[in-house]
Structure formats: structure tokens, C-alpha cells
Design a protein around this motif. Sequence first.
Motif, PDB file in Angstrom:
ATOM      1  N   MET A   1      -4.775  -3.316 -45.210  1.00 22.87           N
ATOM      2  CA  MET A   1      -4.306  -3.552 -46.404  1.00 22.87           C
ATOM      3  C   MET A   1      -4.793  -4.999 -46.921  1.00 22.87           C
ATOM      4  O   MET A   1      -5.292  -5.674 -46.223  1.00 22.87           O
ATOM      5  N   ILE A   2      -4.397  -5.459 -47.908  1.00 20.61           N
ATOM      6  CA  ILE A   2      -4.903  -6.747 -48.669  1.00 20.61           C
ATOM      7  C   ILE A   2      -3.859  -7.803 -48.245  1.00 20.61           C
ATOM      8  O   ILE A   2      -2.665  -7.806 -48.490  1.00 20.61           O
ATOM      9  N   ASP A   3      -4.658  -8.893 -47.643  1.00 21.00           N
ATOM     10  CA  ASP A   3      -3.776  -9.805 -47.286  1.00 21.00           C
ATOM     11  C   ASP A   3      -3.892 -11.154 -47.870  1.00 21.00           C
ATOM     12  O   ASP A   3      -5.051 -11.668 -48.431  1.00 21.00           O
ATOM     13  N   TYR A   4      -2.771 -11.358 -48.832  1.00 23.47           N
ATOM     14  CA  TYR A   4      -2.778 -12.437 -49.654  1.00 23.47           C
ATOM     15  C   TYR A   4      -1.392 -13.114 -49.792  1.00 23.47           C
ATOM     16  O   TYR A   4      -0.535 -12.653 -49.259  1.00 23.47           O
ATOM     17  N   GLY A   5      -1.407 -14.225 -50.627  1.00 25.17           N
ATOM     18  CA  GLY A   5      -0.117 -14.870 -50.590  1.00 25.17           C
ATOM     19  C   GLY A   5      -0.036 -15.827 -51.844  1.00 25.17           C
ATOM     20  O   GLY A   5      -0.520 -15.393 -53.158  1.00 25.17           O
ATOM     21  N   TYR A  26       7.153  -7.680 -59.632  1.00 21.52           N
ATOM     22  CA  TYR A  26       7.079  -6.915 -58.779  1.00 21.52           C
ATOM     23  C   TYR A  26       7.108  -7.740 -57.377  1.00 21.52           C
ATOM     24  O   TYR A  26       7.173  -7.268 -56.298  1.00 21.52           O
ATOM     25  N   GLY A  27       6.716  -9.113 -57.513  1.00 22.54           N
ATOM     26  CA  GLY A  27       6.713 -10.005 -56.308  1.00 22.54           C
ATOM     27  C   GLY A  27       5.489  -9.603 -55.424  1.00 22.54           C
ATOM     28  O   GLY A  27       4.460  -9.209 -55.839  1.00 22.54           O
ATOM     29  N   HIS A  28       5.639  -9.977 -53.955  1.00 19.64           N
ATOM     30  CA  HIS A  28       4.681  -9.775 -52.889  1.00 19.64           C
ATOM     31  C   HIS A  28       4.731  -8.654 -52.463  1.00 19.64           C
ATOM     32  O   HIS A  28       5.786  -7.887 -51.799  1.00 19.64           O
ATOM     33  N   PHE A  29       3.486  -7.786 -52.443  1.00 16.89           N
ATOM     34  CA  PHE A  29       3.547  -6.527 -51.697  1.00 16.89           C
ATOM     35  C   PHE A  29       3.002  -6.940 -50.223  1.00 16.89           C
ATOM     36  O   PHE A  29       2.171  -7.496 -50.143  1.00 16.89           O
ATOM     37  N   GLY A 144      -9.874  -5.171 -46.363  1.00 13.17           N
ATOM     38  CA  GLY A 144      -9.098  -6.068 -46.825  1.00 13.17           C
ATOM     39  C   GLY A 144      -9.980  -7.064 -47.751  1.00 13.17           C
ATOM     40  O   GLY A 144      -9.646  -8.339 -48.019  1.00 13.17           O
ATOM     41  N   ARG A 145     -11.179  -6.536 -48.446  1.00 10.87           N
ATOM     42  CA  ARG A 145     -11.873  -7.303 -49.227  1.00 10.87           C
ATOM     43  C   ARG A 145     -11.073  -7.597 -50.428  1.00 10.87           C
ATOM     44  O   ARG A 145     -10.307  -6.638 -51.218  1.00 10.87           O
ATOM     45  N   LEU A 146     -10.905  -8.997 -50.769  1.00 11.10           N
ATOM     46  CA  LEU A 146     -10.235  -9.273 -52.039  1.00 11.10           C
ATOM     47  C   LEU A 146     -10.686  -9.171 -53.432  1.00 11.10           C
ATOM     48  O   LEU A 146      -9.940  -9.668 -54.442  1.00 11.10           O
ATOM     49  N   ASP A 147     -11.901  -8.962 -53.834  1.00  5.70           N
ATOM     50  CA  ASP A 147     -12.708  -9.016 -54.843  1.00  5.70           C
ATOM     51  C   ASP A 147     -13.008  -7.638 -55.409  1.00  5.70           C
ATOM     52  O   ASP A 147     -14.088  -7.370 -56.221  1.00  5.70           O
TER      53      ASP A 147
END
Length: 204
Positions: A1-5, A26-29, A144-147
Motif C-alpha cells: 500500500m502507499i505510504d504517505y502522510g 476522506y482524511g488519511h487512508f 508503493g511508488r508514489l507517482d
Amino acid sequence: MIDYGQKEMEYLAGKDPVMAKLIAHYGHFERGVEQTVFSSLVTHIVSQMLSNKVGVVLNGRLHTLVGDYTPDHILQQTPAAIKGIGISQRKADYIVHLAKETADGNYDFDVLSSMTDDEVVAYLCQIPGVGKWTAEMIAEFTLGRLDIFSYGDAALRGGMMKAHGFKTLSKLRFERYRKKYTPYCSVASLYYYALNDDAAGMEI
């Protein structure tokens, strides 16, 4: 899953007022279940061109047959045995081929960590049964690539049209949004997926 903040959320909110509303709503997933690249590939091959419900059922049957999705476990079964649980002959052949080639070292998924996003997609697309959309989904959700921002993803396009009131979404318009959200396109996609799947919707 994508790790973001918070950093990524604030960046996207500052780039697009519609995205800002989606993030506020929706807030943070939270992170999802982590899979290996191999198990993700098998899961996607089984589910391709099927409804989510049917894909879940067939993956459940395959898990019952082989256990955890590993090359060794898959290779304990024949394509005929895999076909016997309702998976097509072609997909059964793809799954066994993937397991054999991985076990033989011809597919090395450890090398993906050193590749660019485009290189990852190209590497995965060489595998029979794996198309660009599947490769992009694995890059996004397994690695988990962000782009990652997949024009081939109907759910993503649906969420974007719903959010912005578009009746259609051309590749040119899609690319404008990609450019706007880079380098956090994957995070932006999560909010469009959520809106696309939200029967209640929200006021934009």
C-alpha cells in the motif's frame, strides 16, 4: 500500500481545490495488506477482465488449492488443476509459467527497487498475462511508488470525472492533472478511487 502522510496531503491540497475537498472529506487512508510482487501478479492475473466479486471468489479457491501464493506452491499444481477451480486455461498457463520462470530465476523482482517507475512497468509487462494497467497497479500498491497515475484505470477516470464534473476525460486533460499532482500522483489517485466507489458521494 502507499505510504504517505501530511506532507503529501498538504502538497496535493495546495495544487487543486477539488483535491483539497476530497482530502478534507476522506482524511488519511491507512496502509493496506502488503503482498509480494509475485503474489500480487498471481492475484491480478486471476482477476483480470472479471468483476471484483468473481475475482475474489476465484482467488479464494486458488488460495484453498495452493496455500500462500509462492512459486513452489503454484508448481505443485498443474494448469489443469488450476483450470479445474474455474480459472480459464489461458490464465492457468500464465500462472504456472510465472511460477516456473520465477523459480528458475528468470524473473527477479528484487531488481525492481533500483528501477524507475517506467522501468518497473516495462519489466513487468514482459511477463505473459501482464498488461500495462496490471504493471502500474503493482508499482503503485505493491511497491508503493508514489507517482503512478494510470489512464487505463477506469475507476481512476471515473473518480476524476465525478469530482470535476467532466462528461468525458481526454488523455490530454488527464495528463494535465498528472503534471499538477506529480510527484504524488499515487496519493491523488486514492482520493479519486474513494469518490468513484462512494455511492453517497459528496458535494464538491
